[in-house]
Write a protein that holds these residues in place. Sequence first.
Motif, PDB file in Angstrom:
ATOM      1  N   LYS A  23       0.845  -1.198   0.000  1.00  0.00           N
ATOM      2  CA  LYS A  23       0.000   0.000   0.000  1.00  0.00           C
ATOM      3  C   LYS A  23       0.882   1.250   0.000  1.00  0.00           C
ATOM      4  O   LYS A  23       1.942   1.268   0.617  1.00  0.00           O
ATOM      5  CB  LYS A  23      -0.907   0.011   1.220  1.00  0.00           C
ATOM      6  CG  LYS A  23      -1.906  -1.147   1.233  1.00  0.00           C
ATOM      7  CD  LYS A  23      -2.908  -0.989   2.341  1.00  0.00           C
ATOM      8  CE  LYS A  23      -3.855  -2.152   2.432  1.00  0.00           C
ATOM      9  NZ  LYS A  23      -4.517  -2.531   1.222  1.00  0.00           N
ATOM     10  N   ARG A  46      -0.458  -0.673  -9.689  1.00  0.00           N
ATOM     11  CA  ARG A  46      -1.315  -1.839  -9.412  1.00  0.00           C
ATOM     12  C   ARG A  46      -0.761  -3.071 -10.143  1.00  0.00           C
ATOM     13  O   ARG A  46      -0.831  -4.190  -9.643  1.00  0.00           O
ATOM     14  CB  ARG A  46      -2.748  -1.556  -9.847  1.00  0.00           C
ATOM     15  CG  ARG A  46      -3.719  -2.663  -9.465  1.00  0.00           C
ATOM     16  CD  ARG A  46      -5.155  -2.389  -9.907  1.00  0.00           C
ATOM     17  NE  ARG A  46      -5.642  -1.112  -9.399  1.00  0.00           N
ATOM     18  CZ  ARG A  46      -6.245  -0.174 -10.150  1.00  0.00           C
ATOM     19  NH1 ARG A  46      -6.446  -0.374 -11.432  1.00  0.00           N
ATOM     20  NH2 ARG A  46      -6.646   0.960  -9.615  1.00  0.00           N
ATOM     21  N   LEU A  50       1.044  -2.962  -6.065  1.00  0.00           N
ATOM     22  CA  LEU A  50       1.007  -1.860  -5.105  1.00  0.00           C
ATOM     23  C   LEU A  50      -0.326  -1.134  -5.227  1.00  0.00           C
ATOM     24  O   LEU A  50      -0.688  -0.656  -6.306  1.00  0.00           O
ATOM     25  CB  LEU A  50       2.164  -0.902  -5.381  1.00  0.00           C
ATOM     26  CG  LEU A  50       2.544   0.107  -4.317  1.00  0.00           C
ATOM     27  CD1 LEU A  50       2.917  -0.583  -3.012  1.00  0.00           C
ATOM     28  CD2 LEU A  50       3.707   0.953  -4.786  1.00  0.00           C
ATOM     29  N   GLU A  51      -1.054  -1.064  -4.136  1.00  0.00           N
ATOM     30  CA  GLU A  51      -2.336  -0.355  -4.097  1.00  0.00           C
ATOM     31  C   GLU A  51      -2.070   1.081  -3.643  1.00  0.00           C
ATOM     32  O   GLU A  51      -1.591   1.306  -2.533  1.00  0.00           O
ATOM     33  CB  GLU A  51      -3.288  -1.032  -3.116  1.00  0.00           C
ATOM     34  CG  GLU A  51      -4.636  -0.371  -3.023  1.00  0.00           C
ATOM     35  CD  GLU A  51      -5.495  -0.996  -1.930  1.00  0.00           C
ATOM     36  OE1 GLU A  51      -6.223  -0.236  -1.268  1.00  0.00           O
ATOM     37  OE2 GLU A  51      -5.407  -2.226  -1.743  1.00  0.00           O
ATOM     38  N   THR A  53      -3.386   4.922  -2.812  1.00  0.00           N
ATOM     39  CA  THR A  53      -4.485   5.805  -2.447  1.00  0.00           C
ATOM     40  C   THR A  53      -4.075   7.223  -2.803  1.00  0.00           C
ATOM     41  O   THR A  53      -3.013   7.689  -2.381  1.00  0.00           O
ATOM     42  CB  THR A  53      -4.779   5.718  -0.940  1.00  0.00           C
ATOM     43  OG1 THR A  53      -5.105   4.363  -0.623  1.00  0.00           O
ATOM     44  CG2 THR A  53      -5.919   6.636  -0.544  1.00  0.00           C
TER      45      THR A  53
END
Length: 185
Positions: A23, A46, A50-51, A53
């Motif tokens: 993340k 992604r 890896l996410e 925000t």
Amino acid sequence: GPLVAGSLARLRELAAGNTRGGKAVLYVFRIPALLDRAQVIVRNLREIGLEVTVEPFSPGVLDAKTGTPGEPYDMLLTRYHVDYPDPANLMLRFLSGANARKPSGNTNAAYFDNPAYDRRMAAANRLFGSARLRAFSKLEADIMRNQAPWAPMFEGSSWLLVSKRVGCFRLHPVYILNYPAVCLK
């Protein structure tokens, strides 16, 4: 641009075990062009697990947040317009340790703080003319190759179209056109 054959597999291999939980938080300067680029970053990262925000902010809020040590972001997407054509304008402002150590108001949002590089920046800053430019150029290449505290995404080139009536045309290194020097035929 598009990934070359096999590069995505190699990127995934490099990322494996190095994504700190998978993340990341991306702070972005809230303007449409950068918000669009932030979505490209989200999609691309992604692909390697890896996410991301995205948290958009107005300029003043973004500067206050990134200028505060410990603010919980991993990446910053912003823009900076060079207001004076000197390498110290960028290097010292954005990479010197002195600009990463204050309780607030830091301009070194990467929090890059390396005494050896600080000494080299100070030495380059004492030089003049082409020696100054060469020293900062070598320093930037070394920092980007060996430390990579930031990843420049693009350089803004501009077109300036003028009519045949414009004479006395002089370019300015920052403001594109030296307006006081322009005259009409």
